[in-house]
Design a protein around this motif. Structure first.
Motif, PDB file in Angstrom:
ATOM      1  N   ARG A   1       0.829  -1.211   0.000  1.00 55.42           N
ATOM      2  CA  ARG A   1       0.000   0.000   0.000  1.00 55.42           C
ATOM      3  C   ARG A   1       0.861   1.259   0.000  1.00 55.42           C
ATOM      4  O   ARG A   1       0.461   2.293  -0.545  1.00 55.42           O
ATOM      5  CB  ARG A   1      -0.931   0.001   1.222  1.00 55.42           C
ATOM      6  N   ARG A   2       2.039   1.173   0.574  1.00 54.03           N
ATOM      7  CA  ARG A   2       2.917   2.342   0.643  1.00 54.03           C
ATOM      8  C   ARG A   2       3.714   2.540  -0.637  1.00 54.03           C
ATOM      9  O   ARG A   2       4.007   3.680  -1.008  1.00 54.03           O
ATOM     10  CB  ARG A   2       3.873   2.195   1.836  1.00 54.03           C
ATOM     11  N   THR A   3       4.066   1.463  -1.331  1.00 53.00           N
ATOM     12  CA  THR A   3       5.004   1.562  -2.445  1.00 53.00           C
ATOM     13  C   THR A   3       4.363   1.420  -3.825  1.00 53.00           C
ATOM     14  O   THR A   3       4.804   2.059  -4.780  1.00 53.00           O
ATOM     15  CB  THR A   3       6.108   0.495  -2.323  1.00 53.00           C
ATOM     16  N   ARG A   4       3.325   0.601  -3.939  1.00 54.84           N
ATOM     17  CA  ARG A   4       2.748   0.316  -5.256  1.00 54.84           C
ATOM     18  C   ARG A   4       1.334   0.853  -5.425  1.00 54.84           C
ATOM     19  O   ARG A   4       0.795   0.854  -6.521  1.00 54.84           O
ATOM     20  CB  ARG A   4       2.785  -1.196  -5.525  1.00 54.84           C
ATOM     21  N   PHE A   5       0.751   1.291  -4.325  1.00 51.83           N
ATOM     22  CA  PHE A   5      -0.566   1.914  -4.355  1.00 51.83           C
ATOM     23  C   PHE A   5      -0.457   3.345  -3.847  1.00 51.83           C
ATOM     24  O   PHE A   5       0.426   3.673  -3.060  1.00 51.83           O
ATOM     25  CB  PHE A   5      -1.556   1.165  -3.461  1.00 51.83           C
ATOM     26  N   GLY A   6      -1.375   4.190  -4.285  1.00 47.87           N
ATOM     27  CA  GLY A   6      -1.506   5.535  -3.746  1.00 47.87           C
ATOM     28  C   GLY A   6      -2.958   5.761  -3.374  1.00 47.87           C
ATOM     29  O   GLY A   6      -3.857   5.134  -3.941  1.00 47.87           O
TER      30      GLY A   6
ATOM     31  N   GLN B   1      12.734  17.369  -2.005  1.00 47.35           N
ATOM     32  CA  GLN B   1      13.088  17.894  -3.323  1.00 47.35           C
ATOM     33  C   GLN B   1      12.250  17.217  -4.410  1.00 47.35           C
ATOM     34  O   GLN B   1      11.723  17.882  -5.317  1.00 47.35           O
ATOM     35  CB  GLN B   1      14.578  17.677  -3.603  1.00 47.35           C
ATOM     36  N   LYS B   2      12.110  15.894  -4.318  1.00 48.32           N
ATOM     37  CA  LYS B   2      11.286  15.175  -5.295  1.00 48.32           C
ATOM     38  C   LYS B   2       9.823  15.572  -5.153  1.00 48.32           C
ATOM     39  O   LYS B   2       9.107  15.735  -6.151  1.00 48.32           O
ATOM     40  CB  LYS B   2      11.453  13.667  -5.117  1.00 48.32           C
TER      41      LYS B   2
ATOM     42  N   LEU C   1       0.859  10.245  -5.821  1.00 46.52           N
ATOM     43  CA  LEU C   1       1.595   9.972  -7.048  1.00 46.52           C
ATOM     44  C   LEU C   1       3.112   9.996  -6.890  1.00 46.52           C
ATOM     45  O   LEU C   1       3.825   9.475  -7.745  1.00 46.52           O
ATOM     46  CB  LEU C   1       1.204  10.984  -8.119  1.00 46.52           C
ATOM     47  N   VAL C   2       3.617  10.596  -5.815  1.00 48.67           N
ATOM     48  CA  VAL C   2       5.044  10.880  -5.719  1.00 48.67           C
ATOM     49  C   VAL C   2       5.916   9.626  -5.789  1.00 48.67           C
ATOM     50  O   VAL C   2       7.038   9.669  -6.291  1.00 48.67           O
ATOM     51  CB  VAL C   2       5.354  11.682  -4.425  1.00 48.67           C
TER      52      VAL C   2
END
Length: 264
Positions: free
Chosen positions: A88-93, A127-128, A163-164
């Motif tokens: 959920r943290r890495t592949r979903f938003g 920054q990103k 989206l980040v």
């Protein structure tokens, strides 16, 4: 060619035979659904129909009692809670009705939070995160806290946060529910077009027919079953876009361009 349409692609997220009950209450009764990369899917239905349960099962928040959830061919429903939490943290938003921003953090750190939780140090993460502010009409608001943002600005910050990390699927639960009609259309416009440009799939739970018309497909859930699954006609989406443009530029985020559609 209609610029709002998406091309056909293999499904990135699939729910097959999903069943879920809470005690004697049946929330899902054998639902099959899929969404492809770059495609937007609206889930509609009356209160208690099972639409939020469907979103929760697809997003790995809950496990279905029966059936399968696959992300790019991998079983989500068989993962343990730590693995589903990481997914959920890495592949979903996620974008929720209230935004759920942390009030003590400035906007840029709210956006950067998923990156920092993933182990990226604060400076490069922020920054990103800041790269998302100009394309989402948020330039100059990086250091404002949520209480200093309008409802529409806060939802755009929530979209940036979703989206980040470059997720494969974005889940949005009533993302315009707390906004006025004009601001709501601004937000769903941004959400649909930006996720499409990123190549992410988008799953939106909504009660609003106008919101659903921005999406490529709409499914309707009733009594835990799919009662309808249809693609949005090209004309309906274009009509929605024209109606949006006709409202004028008042209240639009800085730099809005109806043709450029927030290119990154």
């Amino acid at each position: 060619m209609n610029p709002y349409r998406t091309t056909n692609a293999s499904p990135v997220l699939v729910g097959a035979g999903l069943r879920k009950s809470y005690g004697l209450t049946r929330a899902l009764a054998g639902v099959d659904v899929s969404v492809s990369a770059g495609e937007s899917l609206a889930i509609m239905g009356p209160s208690g129909s099972g639409k939020s349960t469907l979103l929760h099962c697809l997003a790995g928040i809950e496990r279905p009692d029966e059936g399968q959830v696959l992300l790019a061919g991998e079983r989500v429903d068989q993962l343990g809670e730590p693995a589903r939490s990481e997914l959920r943290r890495t592949r979903f938003g996620f974008v929720f009705q209230s935004g759920q921003l942390l009030p003590e953090l400035p906007a840029d750190e709210n956006v950067a939070l998923p990156l920092m939780l993933g182990g990226i140090s604060r400076r490069p993460a922020v920054q990103k995160a800041r790269e998302w502010f100009p394309p989402l009409g948020l330039a100059g608001l990086e250091e404002r806290r949520p209480g200093q943002l309008s409802g529409g600005q806060a939802q755009r910050v929530a979209i940036a946060r979703a989206l980040v990390g470059g997720p494969q699927v974005i889940f949005a639960d009533e993302p315009t529910g707390a906004l006025d009609q004009v601001t709501g259309m601004e937000v769903i416009d941004l959400l649909v077009t930006t996720t499409r440009r990123q190549g992410a799939a988008l799953v939106v739970v909504t009660h609003d027919e106008d919101v659903a018309r921005w999406c490529d497909r709409t499914i309707r859930v009733r009594d835990g079953r799919l009662s309808e699954d249809h693609r949005t006609p090209d004309g309906a989406t274009v009509t929605s876009a024209v109606a949006h443009a006709a409202r004028g530029t008042a209240g639009r985020p800085a730099g809005y361009d109806a043709d450029a559609r927030y290119d990154r």
